[in-house]
Design a protein around this motif. Structure first.
Motif, short mmCIF file in Angstrom:
data_model
loop_
_atom_site.label_atom_id
_atom_site.label_comp_id
_atom_site.label_asym_id
_atom_site.label_seq_id
_atom_site.Cartn_x
_atom_site.Cartn_y
_atom_site.Cartn_z
N VAL A 35 27.81 -61.10 97.53
CA VAL A 35 28.88 -61.81 98.25
C VAL A 35 28.29 -63.11 98.77
O VAL A 35 27.15 -63.14 99.26
CB VAL A 35 29.40 -60.94 99.42
N ASP A 36 29.03 -64.20 98.67
CA ASP A 36 28.56 -65.49 99.20
C ASP A 36 28.21 -65.36 100.68
O ASP A 36 28.83 -64.63 101.40
CB ASP A 36 29.63 -66.58 99.02
N ARG A 37 27.29 -66.07 101.14
CA ARG A 37 26.71 -66.13 102.49
C ARG A 37 27.37 -65.27 103.58
O ARG A 37 26.78 -65.02 104.60
CB ARG A 37 26.64 -67.57 102.96
N GLY A 38 28.57 -64.80 103.40
CA GLY A 38 29.24 -64.00 104.42
C GLY A 38 29.03 -62.52 104.27
O GLY A 38 29.62 -61.73 104.98
N GLY A 39 28.15 -62.11 103.32
CA GLY A 39 27.94 -60.69 103.06
C GLY A 39 27.25 -59.98 104.21
O GLY A 39 26.54 -60.57 105.01
N VAL A 40 27.50 -58.68 104.27
CA VAL A 40 26.90 -57.84 105.31
C VAL A 40 26.29 -56.62 104.63
O VAL A 40 26.94 -55.95 103.83
CB VAL A 40 27.95 -57.39 106.34
N PHE A 41 25.02 -56.34 104.94
CA PHE A 41 24.37 -55.12 104.46
C PHE A 41 24.64 -54.04 105.49
O PHE A 41 24.41 -54.23 106.68
CB PHE A 41 22.86 -55.33 104.30
N SER A 42 25.15 -52.91 105.04
CA SER A 42 25.42 -51.80 105.96
C SER A 42 24.81 -50.52 105.41
O SER A 42 24.76 -50.32 104.19
CB SER A 42 26.92 -51.62 106.19
N ILE A 43 24.34 -49.69 106.31
CA ILE A 43 23.74 -48.41 105.94
C ILE A 43 24.03 -47.42 107.07
O ILE A 43 24.07 -47.80 108.24
CB ILE A 43 22.22 -48.56 105.68
N THR A 44 24.26 -46.17 106.70
CA THR A 44 24.55 -45.12 107.68
C THR A 44 23.36 -44.19 107.77
O THR A 44 22.81 -43.77 106.74
CB THR A 44 25.80 -44.33 107.25
N ASP A 45 22.94 -43.88 109.01
CA ASP A 45 21.78 -43.00 109.19
C ASP A 45 22.19 -41.53 109.13
O ASP A 45 23.37 -41.20 108.97
CB ASP A 45 21.02 -43.35 110.48
N VAL A 46 21.21 -40.65 109.26
CA VAL A 46 21.46 -39.21 109.13
C VAL A 46 22.33 -38.65 110.24
O VAL A 46 22.90 -37.58 110.11
CB VAL A 46 20.13 -38.41 109.04
N LYS A 47 22.47 -39.37 111.34
CA LYS A 47 23.31 -38.93 112.46
C LYS A 47 24.71 -39.54 112.41
O LYS A 47 25.50 -39.37 113.32
CB LYS A 47 22.64 -39.28 113.79
N GLY A 48 24.99 -40.29 111.34
CA GLY A 48 26.32 -40.88 111.18
C GLY A 48 26.50 -42.24 111.81
O GLY A 48 27.59 -42.80 111.78
N ARG A 49 25.43 -42.80 112.39
CA ARG A 49 25.52 -44.14 112.99
C ARG A 49 25.40 -45.18 111.89
O ARG A 49 24.63 -45.01 110.94
CB ARG A 49 24.43 -44.34 114.03
N ARG A 50 26.14 -46.25 112.02
CA ARG A 50 26.14 -47.30 111.00
C ARG A 50 25.41 -48.53 111.51
O ARG A 50 25.63 -48.97 112.64
CB ARG A 50 27.57 -47.65 110.65
N VAL A 51 24.54 -49.10 110.68
CA VAL A 51 23.81 -50.32 111.00
C VAL A 51 24.34 -51.42 110.09
O VAL A 51 24.41 -51.24 108.87
CB VAL A 51 22.28 -50.13 110.76
N LEU A 52 24.75 -52.55 110.68
CA LEU A 52 25.27 -53.69 109.93
C LEU A 52 24.39 -54.90 110.21
O LEU A 52 24.11 -55.21 111.36
CB LEU A 52 26.70 -54.01 110.38
N VAL A 53 23.94 -55.57 109.13
CA VAL A 53 23.10 -56.76 109.27
C VAL A 53 23.67 -57.85 108.36
O VAL A 53 23.81 -57.62 107.16
CB VAL A 53 21.64 -56.47 108.89
N PRO A 54 23.98 -59.02 108.92
CA PRO A 54 24.44 -60.12 108.06
C PRO A 54 23.36 -60.47 107.04
O PRO A 54 22.18 -60.55 107.38
CB PRO A 54 24.67 -61.27 109.03
N VAL A 55 23.75 -60.66 105.79
CA VAL A 55 22.80 -60.96 104.72
C VAL A 55 21.97 -62.20 105.05
O VAL A 55 20.77 -62.24 104.77
CB VAL A 55 23.55 -61.13 103.38
N ALA A 56 22.58 -63.19 105.68
CA ALA A 56 21.86 -64.42 106.02
C ALA A 56 20.72 -64.17 107.00
O ALA A 56 19.79 -64.97 107.09
CB ALA A 56 22.83 -65.44 106.60
N SER A 57 20.74 -63.03 107.73
CA SER A 57 19.71 -62.72 108.70
C SER A 57 18.62 -61.79 108.17
O SER A 57 17.65 -61.51 108.87
CB SER A 57 20.34 -62.06 109.94
N LEU A 58 18.79 -61.30 106.95
CA LEU A 58 17.81 -60.37 106.39
C LEU A 58 16.49 -61.08 106.10
O LEU A 58 16.47 -62.15 105.49
CB LEU A 58 18.32 -59.74 105.09
#
Length: 77
Positions: A35-58
């Protein structure tokens, strides 16, 4: 599976324990990067919590290996 996420301008990395396989994590990363610069990487942990990180900040993402952890006190390897 342990995933370490380095975020730009943040001194500590995020560590997420997830039930996804290495291939699934990599696929999520590739989808977010596609996704162009506005993409977000998201992942869910084993406890069901979701982590979202803007691709531009990775800064980096380190994907651990799937491994069986030893259980018990047995001395055999």
């Amino acid at each position: 599976m342990e995933v370490k996420i380095g975020v730009r301008s943040v001194h500590r990395e995020l560590v997420v324990e997830t039930e996804l396989t290495a291939q699934q994590v990599e696929e999520e990363i590739r989808n977010a990067l596609a996704v162009d610069r506005g993409g977000v990487f998201s992942i869910t942990d084993v406890k069901g919590r979701r982590v979202l990180v803007p691709v531009a900040s990775l800064g980096f993402i380190e994907i651990g290996e799937d491994e069986a952890r030893p259980v018990g006190f047995g001395g055999t390897l």
